[in-house]
Scaffold this motif. Structure first.
Motif, short mmCIF file in Angstrom:
data_model
loop_
_atom_site.label_atom_id
_atom_site.label_comp_id
_atom_site.label_asym_id
_atom_site.label_seq_id
_atom_site.Cartn_x
_atom_site.Cartn_y
_atom_site.Cartn_z
N TYR A 99 8.35 8.35 11.94
CA TYR A 99 9.56 7.91 12.65
C TYR A 99 10.19 6.71 11.96
N ALA A 100 9.58 6.18 10.94
CA ALA A 100 10.13 5.02 10.24
C ALA A 100 9.44 4.87 8.91
N ARG A 101 10.11 4.24 7.97
CA ARG A 101 9.51 3.98 6.66
C ARG A 101 9.59 2.50 6.38
N LEU A 102 8.46 1.90 6.05
CA LEU A 102 8.45 0.48 5.73
C LEU A 102 8.69 0.31 4.23
N ASP A 103 9.63 -0.57 3.90
CA ASP A 103 9.98 -0.84 2.50
C ASP A 103 9.00 -1.89 1.98
N THR A 104 7.81 -1.43 1.57
CA THR A 104 6.76 -2.37 1.17
C THR A 104 7.06 -3.06 -0.16
N ASP A 105 8.09 -2.58 -0.82
CA ASP A 105 8.47 -3.18 -2.11
C ASP A 105 9.39 -4.40 -1.90
N ARG A 106 9.90 -4.56 -0.71
CA ARG A 106 10.91 -5.60 -0.48
C ARG A 106 10.39 -7.02 -0.76
N LEU A 107 9.12 -7.26 -0.41
CA LEU A 107 8.55 -8.59 -0.62
C LEU A 107 8.69 -9.00 -2.09
N GLU A 108 8.32 -8.07 -2.98
CA GLU A 108 8.40 -8.39 -4.40
C GLU A 108 9.86 -8.57 -4.84
N ARG B 187 1.21 -3.85 13.26
CA ARG B 187 -0.13 -3.76 12.65
C ARG B 187 -0.03 -3.37 11.18
N THR B 188 0.80 -2.38 10.90
CA THR B 188 0.91 -1.88 9.53
C THR B 188 1.53 -2.93 8.61
N LEU B 189 2.59 -3.57 9.05
CA LEU B 189 3.21 -4.62 8.24
C LEU B 189 2.20 -5.71 7.93
#
Lengths: 238, 238, 238, 238, 238, 238, 238, 238
Positions: free
Chosen positions: F18-27, F50-52
């Protein structure tokens, strides 16, 4: 690639190159086309008036929104035309015998051009016309003073700018069908006539209809159609 | 300081506490007041209909914008009233013998409530009424198929939402006076009827007038006034 | 502190100081850049046309929104260019062999400049073009008269001002993809084309898309892309 | 006066009382009518789907904007229908064999319902469909990563809310015809999708067209019409 | 990181945690703060009224925009308070002896809540108040019938929705300072009071000022300040 | 045709369906993604937090716009999270050591939720935060009383509804970079925060920037970025 | 009654009759007043520049929005001033030694005047400035090509007209504080910069703030204040 | 048909052909009519001033919105008139002995014309006037410095453009009745004074009323009416 030639001639259309006259309209709707002068050259307007006049058997041809230059050329080239500098109109040919009465009521002196356009149009489209000017709501005695003349008409055109309150006041005094015309007269938060337009659309008097801002022509066409099909007043004993 | 008592009774007014009926309006404008149901309780609406009916000599009394609850109570308390769930109206008393004809034309099924309100109002205000529904411009064959019926009316009410194009098409086919009613049908950039309202105000067909969004009542009053003063068709030999 | 020098030269860019041509666009999108003439001097426009022409191997270069002065200078300096005073465009170089057909339909004579811009653009971008003018909805016989020509096109561009009703009428007659272009033609509550824009966005005919007010260029690009990838008509037996 | 009976049956119309199906549309435009579910009861929607399906020879019938209740009843009453809770659609009958490809691209997860409606519509109207979600401009690597898939489509539908920037970015990367759909996703000064709508109308990428806010259906119809008449890619050697 | 503690106590402020009373305002402007009830719980409103009352030496404390629940709790907990369900206000404590007169005039029954809020506010702020209701412009006889009472006031508050024409009519009849209050009464293109607001801002009667839509409180404060500093009428022989 | 499966997994994205976390954004930007709670279920919000938290090495994860139900579930399921019912936020994990100072100034008690959201966000994004509430311009003594605290901050966030005048007053007192946040607090012609937004965009104090209505989050991110790169005050001797 | 003499001289004000310089502003906010040239005569502008320069100890004095006539007179009368015809600015006196870096990024050549005004302002207010022009989103390769230069700045000013998408794209690539400036470049439904303004306010990239349309000056002041208090980059190890 | 003659002479009206003076207004409202100069020729303005002066017994006659040409002709033809080029007004005849005090406060030098129009009007309508200019909110020391003069007035007129914040600040300092005048000073999203108008309508200071954009005349009339009926200050011991 260059500018493509357009589709060929069509029935019911008189093609002048820069404009096409819908000569079929008279049969379709009972009223002939008119010349909307804005954006046309004085020379074009003179030619269009002449063509409308000749293709409709001498019936009165109307031109609206004429610039001072166009008015001048019409006066020179078509001396039999009646030019009205207030309403910026020209009429070429005999207007019909009037049938029914349209009363054109306006609020302030600045509304005069739109009121005059409406009055001339209603006349060309076959109605008798009475003009009642300068009866703004800030001086109610004037509105009340013409109450009987309002009630005697077959259709009312009420022209006002600023807050556009006059149709509500007139509409509360009589049951005659009433067309309201907002004008672009005003400043600041009048937004070029939007305040008057909204006021008229929200009139608390029932039976008020509205046309576009400054559209005296449209109101004149509509009111003439109502007036000329109205039965003589003495019949209306309901 | 507490809520002040208001000014005393006035002539031409029937005071019910929560509302005052303008009993003088019939004489002033030829038409009686009606009950605008929005924001009133079912009990108030029943009482207002009864009072209008009795103070106007049995003349048909009209109530508009009735909630389902109000419609139900009217049906129970005033069994002789005619309730229309589509147009959300109730009529108590005998409608006048029809004089002239109003044709109510609507574009889509969602425009039905506004068209029905206009039709019922025109009937209560003394006109004969013909209803022509579902003639949207995306299916021109339907509009063309009713062309003669349109031309036979004394006044047209054209109801449409979305882009509000129907009045332009109808107005190009006939010269009958035409009142356009924009409806709030649509979504997104229709802005609750503003797109249709603007479309109608800018109609390229001359002689189109406009009322407020969803204001079937106002269109009905206006059109009935035009129709009932129209001379019988055979007389209009201009 | 004075005006800073900007960043250095970039690949895929032809820098003329006052403007940079995106010479990489042809490869990226299949279409070359064009000269948007508004706000540029006649001299700049001539230079830009020449540069576009020479950097793209003689391919037709297009300039839009040219002032009369710019049109004149282009005619003098680039005599092989085709200048269209109606659409305010100039084309330098040979247009591609046409592939597919775009029909450009317009409502009134005032819409001609936008229609011409769309037609010229579609031609430069590789489509065959047919121009059908003056088919406003207030005279339906004209729209109906060209119905077969509309159905034969691969993409339609429908140009209209005022209430913008023409796309709804055309879109109900055919299933050809239709791009609507609102024009700023109108007055009062047309708000410079907003009424037409809203009308088109709310069209009751499915499959109508819209571009910005007066944006004949954008419609031409889009329609050409649709038309030139369309299979020949006889293949489309679905 | 009571609610008047409407005009009689008409050719090319299937009358269900509360709605009329335009059964002639298929012949006129090549596409059948669909069921717009907003404002209809679940029972009506089931009946309309059944009727559309049976009157069009088993062709796939589409219903859009279905409430959860309507989705549920369709699933129970028409078990062979495919219901999509994300796009709020139901399809009854076999979709056509796909011809050409529409790629539906969306910016954020909140745009999913509009993207799904567009995708399902394009499929029912005869195109092959590819869905590419969650490629917002704030993470350009995702847009760039799908560049080849975008270029391979015959028509693009780009769905975005908030500032609506995605069509400009996609339109700069490819020359495929692009239909932009603004969504009402956003808050504050997004004004229910107006910010995105204006952004898309003003896109700096040429060849972008726009439909109404949240109008996935309209975009799907348009794009399918473009895609299904596109020649196979290998033919397009221009 | 958690929610930070705020800055410490301040002079001229009575801190209740969820709200701070500006106890210095009485000295600064001559008028005490009031309780704006929207968005506050019934319990908070009771406590705020009590606190205002006790910190201002028994002076009348006013609460506005009270929900039915808040009105009920105030009636139970503060039996000496005067609660007005029409104007949705509560007053705790003795109102000042009236100085000067404010006449509150309203157009329709739906404007009653705003008129009542204005009247109560003007009384709490020290003016004598007269309420004149239901004098809409569609029935001019009523306005004309109260003309003398209007002229006898020190300040007028004129409340109207829909087209907001009443201030223009009243402002043309008298030279008393006039504050107009647009109400959100209306529908369609009234846009929640915007039509009335624009009408009042554009009034053709000089000397009309305006407050925000439905802002009976603001009008009451202003008018009371004018009235209570007015010299007795017999002195004003200019 | 049914709902099409979407494109496959992508690098730098954590897909939860239901959603996608942009885990690349931090970098990419130095700041991690956050959970925008509006339109998400409580269960989804708990899982996203929790996932973040786990995918970013225990760094503080922020969720905004939480409904009361979501706040409750977060408190139960993630007892180590800090939930702020005023700002409707939750923070899971240790916030960074503060670098620089953001002062959040608000005008009225109704602006508290937006101010709290801004304050919490600035803290999670690495700045020290000071909250100064209830300093509306109608009581200038309060603004003047905190003048030194304003001047000591590295960035100011000024939150106000209604006419949005506070940023102009604060911006005239100090040269600290100032981000203004309009809130939707107000009624009538405040148009849900548009009045405040326009007021802030037109501030006569130079150096005021603005974010969207109620966008405390955006202001917090921006201000934290300014504050945390600010050199310690004693260095700034210019 | 004639025009009244105004109140007498005030401390912290330098009175020139037609304007008053707020000579106290430097102390209050750290930045001196500037000359806003719109609506002032060339002679007044020359005098104001001279006065600002002399009353602030030779510090650089800035004038903005200069007409060509004003630019010419400044060049003649104040030959030591630096006049920029693109940004329509003049600077008299030595700009401060730059502290920190502001990068000014613009989308198209038409945005150059606003970008230049922002750049010159930032320089006069004490920041180092880098100008990066012509990086519109329709050609992403250019934005991506300058990514490192963007990341190296202490504050970004992003200038764009039309749909205003550039700040979203830039804001997704870097975490540098970003001030967006909408320009009035565009036509039709760009509404003089409103489309770009709304796009920027609704940016999906967090941490974007916005100033008024064409307000390069305001963005320059703000960005310089951020940049000049930024610690040298090597210190920012968070 | 030609332009119809209008209705005959009316009592209480002085007809000059191009305008009608409402000579009854003085008796009705206590104040005479004035000459609104916009759209009138210099010759007409001179004649209107003369007529107003002579028909009202030498009472001061006011003309507003005079073009430079009109001001010049008035100065030549009516040498005893006082012409104010800043406020664009002319006054012919002796102003009344002042009764009460109106303080006109303005924010910036660009607001001077509107402030001057308000001041002159208030004087002609019988009030004493004090002008306090250039007290913008970005320099609070100036507002605070005139606090006592503000409190000593009987009515305040506060004139401001841009964000229109000055009335809120002044209204928080004193309880004197306050009329706010938004001016069209500003650019970009000030929308010709709409931002200031909305700011003033939403003022957080109670008791602020508003007139139309740039309407210094209306504010002057209103304020004079308040001031001249105010009792001398020493009486107001409440």
């Amino acid at each position: 690639m260059t500018h493509l030639p357009d589709s060929g001639p069509l029935p019911g259309v008189h093609d002048l190159g820069y404009a096409r006259l819908d000569t079929d309209r008279l049969e379709r709707t009972g009223d002939a086309e008119v010349v909307y002068g804005a954006g046309k050259t004085p020379v074009q307007i003179v030619e269009l008036l002449r063509t409308l006049h000749s293709t409709h058997g001498g019936r009165a041809a109307l031109a609206t929104r004429l610039s001072p230059e166009a008015q001048e050329l019409v006066a020179v080239e078509l001396p039999e035309a009646v030019v009205d500098p207030v309403g910026r109109t020209a009429v070429l040919g005999t207007v019909p015998a009037p049938s029914g009465t349209v009363a054109v009521v306006s609020a302030g002196t600045s509304d005069a051009p739109v009121a005059a356009e409406a009055a001339t149009t209603a006349g060309v489209f076959g109605a008798g016309v009475e003009l009642i000017t300068d009866v703004g709501v800030a001086g109610l005695h004037r509105v009340l003073g013409v109450r009987e003349r309002l009630a005697a008409a077959d259709c009312l055109i009420v022209v006002a700018g600023m807050e556009g309150a006059l149709p509500s006041v007139v509409g509360g005094l009589t049951g005659v069908p009433l067309v309201a015309v907002p004008t672009s007269v005003g400043y600041g938060a009048s937004f070029g006539g939007v305040a008057a337009l909204l006021g008229m659309l929200n009139s608390c008097a029932p039976g008020v209809t509205v046309v576009n801002i400054d559209n005296g022509f449209g109101a004149g066409v509509f009111a003439a159609r109502v007036a000329r099909r109205a039965a003589p007043i003495e019949v209306k004993e309901q």
